[in-house]
Design a protein around this motif. Structure first.
Motif, short mmCIF file in Angstrom:
data_model
loop_
_atom_site.label_atom_id
_atom_site.label_comp_id
_atom_site.label_asym_id
_atom_site.label_seq_id
_atom_site.Cartn_x
_atom_site.Cartn_y
_atom_site.Cartn_z
N LYS A 627 0.84 -1.19 0.00
CA LYS A 627 0.00 0.00 0.00
C LYS A 627 0.87 1.24 0.00
O LYS A 627 1.92 1.29 0.64
N ASP A 628 0.40 2.28 -0.74
CA ASP A 628 1.15 3.53 -0.77
C ASP A 628 0.73 4.41 0.41
O ASP A 628 -0.04 3.99 1.28
N THR A 629 1.20 5.63 0.42
CA THR A 629 0.93 6.53 1.55
C THR A 629 -0.55 6.88 1.68
O THR A 629 -1.00 7.28 2.76
N GLU A 630 -1.29 6.73 0.58
CA GLU A 630 -2.72 7.05 0.63
C GLU A 630 -3.57 5.81 0.88
O GLU A 630 -4.80 5.87 0.81
N ARG A 632 -3.64 3.04 -0.98
CA ARG A 632 -4.04 2.32 -2.19
C ARG A 632 -3.12 1.13 -2.43
O ARG A 632 -1.90 1.23 -2.24
N GLU A 633 -3.69 0.01 -2.86
CA GLU A 633 -2.91 -1.19 -3.15
C GLU A 633 -2.13 -0.99 -4.44
O GLU A 633 -2.69 -0.55 -5.46
N MET A 634 -0.85 -1.35 -4.43
CA MET A 634 0.03 -1.16 -5.58
C MET A 634 0.86 -2.41 -5.80
O MET A 634 1.03 -3.25 -4.89
N CYS A 641 5.21 1.71 -10.31
CA CYS A 641 4.13 1.38 -9.38
C CYS A 641 2.81 1.35 -10.13
O CYS A 641 2.40 2.34 -10.74
#
Length: 732
Positions: A627-630, A632-634, A641
């Protein structure tokens, strides 16, 4: 397009084909600044055919205008004048083509053409007269009436044109095409043999058409009819022969001499008529013997001799009598004739091909319903599987054959763009040329018919906004004449069309400022990439021009591009290199009907993803998805990304697999949105799918859902088709 009688349909098709060829030849000649003899002959023949066909259809304005243009090329062909304003001749030809095309469009819509071509004819005749004077020829001599016309010696001073007397009002031309007749009763009474010679007013024009009209209407009055000249609408010298010697008719009939004469006297523009009775056919100058007639009938299947002119449905066509040729063909000529006979082409209505394609689609669905029938689940049926494989093979070959029937090259559509460039550069005072690449690339007929408008708007945008004025280009160190390149290539299951120009490029700051004025920005200006800014050009009503002109300023052109390409399931992207030019790239599927798709299961729902959009599919390893900083799955792919899209969350599907490591990820490639991954429960396999339109209430929110269509599966259930392009845009 309205429903037409067969003869009207043939006339429209053939005339449009001729007009397209005429435009191409005219532009080619203007570019070369000279008329090639072969091109002159081809233009002359095309105008001659249009003249005759239009006259038979009683489209007098088209026929007369074609005759006026034909006169110019007759003069060029016969006397080879040294002084020819090629550009002005091209203007006349293109203006005539536009007029005729407009009249044909009116006819195609089921209405009666009513525009007058008098002004254009007068301009054409005045131009021909001046061209004769410029080349030292007598402007009052009609070369068609002078056999073996030789170019007179040029005088040192061209004589002024004598004042023309006002012409007497010309009676309205009358053409008659016989209506369908009831089955004729056997002839009663003795047969008489007659000879008739008809002469027409030379000023009435189109003598060969008038002669053919007489024969068409007179055929039902006699038992047998032959005439000279025998090839009225095929022989370019037929009008001269009729003017000099008249139309000669030889016939047998039960009617009296007075009755025959009375009937022929009703002919329009008749100046002289001689009718006499002969003792037998032996007195006729031209009467095929029974052997000759039998021989000719045997040849009819190989070489139809009916003039290639449409006639009213139900009308009685007249087979011209042809003399038996005594010339013996050489083996080479016989071989050439045989090859020409073997090369056969037929024209088929597009709606019939559409219907055939629909039936093939239904056959594909029916095959899936048989092979994937749930009643066969768990059964080992070796013979059934062999038969199913054979059925699949035949269906595939049938589908390929039907698709091949519908595939047409882009050449015709591409070459039409030459006219756009030519007209715009003349009106705007710019200099530019169009280069074509890959015009032999083939696409589905439906796609070919719908990309004309997008191409036209993009090329107009390149000329108007991109290509600079000659002095401005020279100051920048560029060639005085700009270049617009139109190129097409095949890339997998789609065709890629690029329109490139070497102009000034797009003004990023100006586009962004105009987008801000129109409140189109959805995030801070500094976060927009160049490609995102260029996309504003395609927004409805968007234009960077401050003043509305003939070609731009209304903000509707590029909007049409997006809507048309989107309707074809394609995409359009614009890029630019400031000061060096811009490039517009369109990606369009080769066909819209049947595609290969990957069927996936999400809960109890089925979705289909076009194979062309899938880069790879895989089961993710532990820790591969993060997951990124927001939040969201990446997932990482080639150092990039990529976001992960859960279809169950996107569409609110219950009962789907929530553990991402137990599901399947499909890495999709969006043309403008980069890479992203779709998460599904499992893959159901690849199959051919027939694309069906979605209901209107779903179609209206396609941009928000990513659903572009649907298909019927073998078990009777419906699978929604996902559009990777739209999904990529939603993620951005």
């Amino acid at each position: 397009m309205a429903e037409h009688e067969p003869m009207v349909e043939v006339f429209i098709y053939e005339t449009r084909d001729f007009l397209s060829k005429l435009e191409e030849l005219a532009l080619k000649s203007e570019e070369a600044q000279s008329f090639d003899p072969d091109d002159v002959n081809e233009i002359f023949r095309a105008m001659h055919t249009i003249k005759g066909s239009a006259a038979m259809m009683m489209l007098d304005e088209i026929s007369k205008l074609a005759h006026a243009i034909e006169d110019i090329f007759f003069y060029i062909r016969e006397l080879h004048p040294k002084k020819i304003d090629v550009s002005s001749v091209t203007d006349l030809v293109l203006a005539a083509v536009d007029f005729m095309q407009g009249e044909i469009d009116v006819l195609d819509e089921g209405n009666t053409p009513s525009e007058s071509s008098q002004n254009m004819r007068e301009a054409t005749e005045a131009f021909l007269r001046q061209m004769k004077i410029d080349n030292g020829d007598d402007p009052d001599v009609d070369l068609r009436k002078v056999k073996g016309a030789q170019k007179p010696a040029a005088s040192s001073t061209a004589a002024p044109a004598p004042a023309q007397k006002p012409a007497a009002p010309e009676p309205a031309p009358q053409y008659y095409i016989g209506a369908a007749k009831d089955e004729a009763k056997p002839a009663e009474g003795p047969l008489h043999v007659y000879e008739a010679i008809l002469k027409f007013d030379p000023g009435s024009g189109m003598l060969e058409v008038r002669a053919y009209t007489v024969i068409s209407s007179f055929q039902s009055e006699v038992t047998e009819l032959h005439y000279l000249p025998d090839k009225l609408l095929e022989d370019p010298e037929a009008p001269d022969k009729i003017e000099k010697s008249g139309l000669k008719l030889y016939m047998t009939a039960t009617k009296s001499l007075a009755d025959i004469k009375t009937t022929l006297e009703k002919t329009s523009f008749l100046t002289d008529l001689k009718v006499r009775e002969l003792k037998s056919t032996d007195e006729c100058l031209y009467w095929p013997s029974k052997t000759e007639v039998a021989t000719q009938e045997a040849k009819d299947a190989e070489a139809p001799i009916v003039p290639n002119v449409p006639v009213t449905e139900g009308a009685k066509s007249v087979p011209p009598a042809v003399k038996k040729s005594t010339e013996k063909l050489s083996p080479a000529k016989k071989d050439a004739a045989h090859k020409e006979h073997e090369s056969q082409v037929i024209s088929v209505r597009v709606d019939k091909l559409d219907r055939l394609m629909d039936l093939v689609g239904e056959l594909v669905i029916a095959e899936s319903m048989v092979v994937q029938n749930p009643d066969l689940s768990g059964l080992e049926l070796e013979n059934f599987q062999k038969a199913a494989r054979q059925l699949h093979k035949i269906n595939g070959e049938l589908q390929d054959s039907v698709m091949a029937l519908r595939m047409v090259p882009l050449e015709g559509t591409f070459k039409k763009m030459n006219r756009i460039v030519r007209d715009m550069t003349k009106k705007l005072g710019k200099k530019a040329r169009l280069l074509l690449r890959g015009e032999d690339t083939e696409v589905d007929k439906t796609i070919n018919d719908h990309i004309g408008d997008p191409l036209m708007h993009i090329i107009r945008n390149s000329i108007d906004h991109g290509i600079e004025m000659p002095d401005e280009r020279t100051a920048k160190g560029k060639p005085e004449s700009g270049t617009v390149t139109l190129a097409a290539t095949n890339a997998g299951g789609e065709v890629v069309i690029r329109i490139m120009d070497d102009g000034a490029g797009l003004d990023r700051d100006k586009i962004l400022a105009r987008a801000k004025e129109r409140h189109l920005l959805t995030k801070p200006e500094g976060e927009y990439t160049d490609k995102e800014i260029y996309k504003f050009i395609f927004a409805p009503g968007f234009s960077t021009n401050d003043k509305v002109t003939e070609y731009s300023g209304r903000g509707v052109g590029m909007d049409v591009v997006v809507s048309n390409i989107k309707a074809l399931g394609g995409s359009v992207v614009m890029d630019s290199d400031p000061g060096k030019g811009s490039t517009t790239t369109m990606r369009i599927p080769l066909t819209l009907a049947i595609i290969e798709g990957m069927s996936v299961m999400v809960g109890s729902s089925r979705f289909t993803v076009p194979i062309s959009a899938i880069r790879r599919s895989f089961r993710p390893m532990h820790g591969e998805v993060f997951k990124d900083t927001e939040g969201r799955e990446m997932i990482m792919e080639d150092g990039e990304c990529c976001p992960v899209v859960r279809l169950d969350e996107m569409y609110g599907i219950k009962g789907a697999e929530t553990d991402i490591e137990k599901g399947i990820l499909m890495l999709l490639e969006s043309r403008t949105g980069g890479l992203f991954a779709l998460h599904a429960d499992k893959l159901m396999g690849v199959q051919e799918i027939v694309v069906k339109p979605v209901p209107k209430f779903i179609d209206g929110i396609t941009d928000k859902t990513g659903i572009s269509g649907c298909t019927l599966l073998g078990d009777g259930s419906i699978s929604l088709i996902l559009d990777a392009q739209v999904l990529g845009s939603i993620l951005k």
